[in-house]
Every structure is written in structure tokens, then in C-alpha cells.
Scaffold this motif. Structure first.
Motif, PDB file in Angstrom:
ATOM      1  N   ASN A 134       0.836  -1.101  -0.031  1.00 31.61           N
ATOM      2  CA  ASN A 134      -0.008   0.084   0.075  1.00 31.61           C
ATOM      3  C   ASN A 134       0.765   1.290  -0.033  1.00 31.61           C
ATOM      4  N   VAL A 135       0.344   2.431  -0.455  1.00 35.46           N
ATOM      5  CA  VAL A 135       0.784   3.762  -0.447  1.00 35.46           C
ATOM      6  C   VAL A 135       0.181   4.532   0.558  1.00 35.46           C
ATOM      7  N   SER A 136       0.953   5.481   0.952  1.00 39.30           N
ATOM      8  CA  SER A 136       0.180   6.488   1.920  1.00 39.30           C
ATOM      9  C   SER A 136       0.482   7.749   1.230  1.00 39.30           C
ATOM     10  N   VAL A 137      -0.589   8.659   0.866  1.00 35.57           N
ATOM     11  CA  VAL A 137      -0.808   9.848   0.413  1.00 35.57           C
ATOM     12  C   VAL A 137      -1.137  11.102   1.284  1.00 35.57           C
ATOM     13  N   LEU A 162      10.313   5.124   1.212  1.00 35.80           N
ATOM     14  CA  LEU A 162       8.960   4.490   1.670  1.00 35.80           C
ATOM     15  C   LEU A 162       7.934   4.911   0.257  1.00 35.80           C
ATOM     16  N   PRO A 163       6.879   4.083   0.395  1.00 33.50           N
ATOM     17  CA  PRO A 163       5.629   4.360  -0.348  1.00 33.50           C
ATOM     18  C   PRO A 163       4.966   5.567  -0.110  1.00 33.50           C
ATOM     19  N   VAL A 164       5.391   6.711  -0.465  1.00 33.52           N
ATOM     20  CA  VAL A 164       4.831   7.911   0.145  1.00 33.52           C
ATOM     21  C   VAL A 164       4.680   8.828  -1.143  1.00 33.52           C
ATOM     22  N   VAL A 165       3.444   9.576  -1.343  1.00 32.68           N
ATOM     23  CA  VAL A 165       3.298  10.542  -2.411  1.00 32.68           C
ATOM     24  C   VAL A 165       2.707  11.944  -1.492  1.00 32.68           C
ATOM     25  N   ALA A 219       2.442   3.993  -8.603  1.00 27.35           N
ATOM     26  CA  ALA A 219       3.031   2.646  -8.831  1.00 27.35           C
ATOM     27  C   ALA A 219       4.481   2.738  -8.611  1.00 27.35           C
ATOM     28  N   ASP A 220       5.094   3.717  -8.960  1.00 22.38           N
ATOM     29  CA  ASP A 220       6.576   4.066  -8.511  1.00 22.38           C
ATOM     30  C   ASP A 220       6.842   3.919  -7.042  1.00 22.38           C
ATOM     31  N   ALA A 221       5.915   4.767  -6.246  1.00 16.13           N
ATOM     32  CA  ALA A 221       5.878   4.971  -4.761  1.00 16.13           C
ATOM     33  C   ALA A 221       5.761   3.346  -4.203  1.00 16.13           C
ATOM     34  N   ARG A 222       4.998   2.302  -4.927  1.00 16.52           N
ATOM     35  CA  ARG A 222       4.900   1.104  -4.345  1.00 16.52           C
ATOM     36  C   ARG A 222       6.151   0.548  -4.419  1.00 16.52           C
ATOM     37  N   GLU A 223       7.080   0.739  -5.382  1.00 21.67           N
ATOM     38  CA  GLU A 223       8.356   0.467  -5.648  1.00 21.67           C
ATOM     39  C   GLU A 223       9.286   1.094  -4.892  1.00 21.67           C
ATOM     40  N   GLY A 224       9.229   2.049  -3.960  1.00 22.05           N
ATOM     41  CA  GLY A 224       9.847   2.791  -3.114  1.00 22.05           C
ATOM     42  C   GLY A 224      10.570   3.909  -3.661  1.00 22.05           C
TER      43      GLY A 224
END
Length: 339
Positions: A134-137, A162-165, A219-224
Motif C-alpha cells: 500500500n501507498v500513503s498519500v 518509503l511508499p509515500v506521495v 506505481a513508482d511509490a509502491r516500488e520505493g
């Protein structure tokens, strides 16, 4: 798969909700003295919200009704919350500026400028450790671009991959201060790059462009590979519902409102023969009926029980504090004057 019609339908619902809640505020049916509308920002909310996946988490600022709706918020519970009723998303305790629903991944709205930004770093750290994907925005306004907590958060997000936007809804004004009077440099992408993040700016009057950008960034954030996305838009109304925005010229108002994301997408779809006037009218009528129902539900809902005042404030095994009368009886012997 999300279509342009899906984006338009969500934007129409957001617009109808904002118009309905604005009227509820004017009629004195909301809790609190402030209400902040996101009319004109629907492209940012719908485009980004529909690009997110179930399980993704997010925080919003005090102008976050649209994002909440785009992520599946129930208009009835939202309206009841804003009215301060027990049937609300937070049982009437949060109101408009502190609405939340963790079942939808909404970790909370925050009236403190930039207040919700560090929360998503913690949520993203948890997501990575749990392997949830999961990503957190963090959704925030351009006023938060001058807050130090954003740069601390961007640094950690980049350092720990981290998976952050970080999603800056840039409506050009922090309360009544135009962005170019608050920041010497408006190159927000460069600020992101300075901390090792990707920086992207998109015209949020184009909901499909927002959706496409958000899909790739998420999608990029899910990959770090975290990012800062600047969503350029225009706030149709003043800072709060009763703010007549005297700090903006009539010409600026006209030009800004010409970038209406709802009208822009509707016009495009009509030109492509994907949408006709009857379908658009039915879509708007359905949204108005839905929001009228939400208002009626909120007005009819009972207020919170006073006995629940201390719930979620003290530990469950602690007794509630004594009432004022009980406290006075303990402090003042019978017959003594009370302060």
C-alpha cells in the motif's frame, strides 16, 4: 478500469456535496464556525482518488471533502459529521476540519497547516514492514509548502525509500495570501528533487491528466520511489464559506473559474460523442438528490449523547472525570461561596 465518465461522475458528486454542505452551513446546520469548500478542485480529488487502490491510506487538510468522497466516503455520514451528529464518521466529534474514516484508509483531516503530512510517513513505514504493497498519500494545500514538517517528511521518505506521495493541491492561495507573495521560488518540483524525490506538476483542471499522472506516481511509490505531485487548480470561493475573497480581482476570478474541471471534462466528452446533454443532466440530478438526502439525514440525526463525552479521551478502564457540580461539592464545603 476507470473511464473519463467515471471521473466526471465523481466530480459531479463532489460539486453537489460541496454546494449542499455550503447551504447547510449558511442555514446554521453545521457544527463549528468555519467551513472550507473545495469547489474548483474536483479534478485533483477525483483524478488522484480514483487512481489509488483499496488499502492505500491518506490524510487531508481542512479542505478535504472531495478527496474523502473520491475514496468512497459515505455522503450521509460525512454530512452528519459536519453537522456534529452521532451518526457522523467520527460520531460528531471531528466536524468538517477533522473528519476521518480509517475503514477507508482516511487517517484524518487536519486543520493545522501541514499537520497530516508526517502521519503518512509513519503509515508508509508500517506498510513497508507489513509488506502490504500500500501507498500513503498526504493531501495538503500550497500553504504547507512553506512548512518545515514537509521537508523533514520528504527527507525521511526519500532516505528510507518509503511508499509515500506528497500531493500539494495548489489552489494559489493560503487563506488570503497568493502563493507568489508567500514563496520566493515556485518551482516545487525542484524542492522535491533537492530531497531525492521525484517532482511532478500537473494541471488539475484536467482530471484525466491527474489520473494518469497519479497512476504512474503511485506505481513508482509502491516500488520505493516517493514523489511530490503539485496539482495546480483554482479555488472558486474564498478561504471559508463566508469569505468574499476581496484580495482577488474580478478578472482573476473570471480566469480562474474558466478552468472549471467539471465543465472542461464534460465539454470534452460531449465533443467526443461520449456524453450527451440528457446524460449529463441526469448525472447532475442524481447527485443533487443524493446530497439532498444526505442533508435531510444529517438534520434528522440525533446529537451525540452527553454521557459519551469522555469516550476515546480516557483509557477504557478509567472512570470518567466528575461533573462540574460533583467537583465543586468535593472542593467547596457546604455553604462556602464558589468561585
Amino acid at each position: 478500469m476507470t473511464s473519463p465518465l467515471d471521473l466526471l461522475r465523481v466530480m459531479v458528486r463532489i460539486r453537489a456535496f460541496e454546494e449542499a454542505v455550503g447551504e447547510l452551513f449558511v442555514r446554521g446546520g453545521t457544527a463549528g464556525t468555519m467551513l472550507h469548500l473545495s469547489i474548483g478542485e474536483e479534478g485533483a480529488a477525483a483524478g488522484f482518488g480514483l487512481a489509488m487502490r483499496p488499502g492505500d491510506t491518506f490524510t487531508t487538510h481542512h479542505r478535504g471533502h472531495g478527496v474523502f468522497l473520491a475514496r468512497g466516503g459515505d455522503p450521509r455520514r460525512m454530512m452528519a459529521e459536519i453537522a456534529g451528529k452521532a451518526a457522523g464518521s467520527c460520531r460528531g466529534r471531528g466536524g468538517s476540519m477533522h473528519i476521518a474514516d480509517v475503514t477507508l484508509g482516511h487517517l484524518g483531516a487536519n486543520a493545522i497547516v501541514g499537520g497530516g503530512i508526517p502521519h503518512v510517513v509513519g503509515a508508509a513505514l508500517a506498510a513497508r514492514h507489513l509488506g502490504s504493497g500500500n501507498v500513503s498519500v498526504a493531501f495538503f494545500g500550497d500553504g504547507a509548502m512553506q512548512q518545515g514538517v514537509l521537508y523533514e517528511s520528504m527527507n525521511l521518505a526519500a532516505l528510507w525509500r518509503l511508499p509515500v506521495v506528497f500531493a500539494c493541491v495548489n489552489n494559489q492561495y493560503g487563506m488570503g495570501t497568493r502563493i507568489d507573495r508567500a514563496a520566493a521560488s515556485l518551482d516545487f518540483d525542484a524542492r522535491a528533487r533537492a530531497f531525492g524525490l521525484r517532482g511532478v506538476t500537473v494541471d488539475a483542471s484536467d482530471a484525466t491528466a491527474v489520473f494518469e499522472t497519479a497512476t504512474q506516481v503511485l506505481a513508482d511509490a509502491r516500488e520505493g520511489r516517493p514523489a511530490l505531485v503539485t496539482l495546480d487548480c483554482f479555488r472558486f470561493y474564498g478561504h471559508a464559506r463566508k469569505d468574499r475573497s476581496p484580495y482577488r480581482t474580478e478578472e482573476e476570478e473570471r480566469e480562474g473559474r474558466s478552468r472549471d474541471p467539471v465543465a472542461r471534462l464534460a465539454d470534452r466528452l460531449r465533443g467526443e460523442d461520449v456524453l450527451d446533454d440528457d446524460t449529463l443532466t441526469a448525472m447532475r440530478d442524481d447527485a443533487r438528490r443524493e446530497m439532498d438526502d444526505a442533508v435531510a439525514f444529517a438534520l434528522a440525526a440525533p446529537p451525540p449523547d452527553l454521557a459519551a463525552l469522555h469516550e476515546d479521551v480516557y483509557a477504557p478502564d478509567r472512570p470518567a472525570p466528575p461533573s462540574v457540580d460533583a467537583y465543586h461539592a468535593l472542593v467547596y464545603p457546604e455553604g462556602e461561596a464558589r468561585a
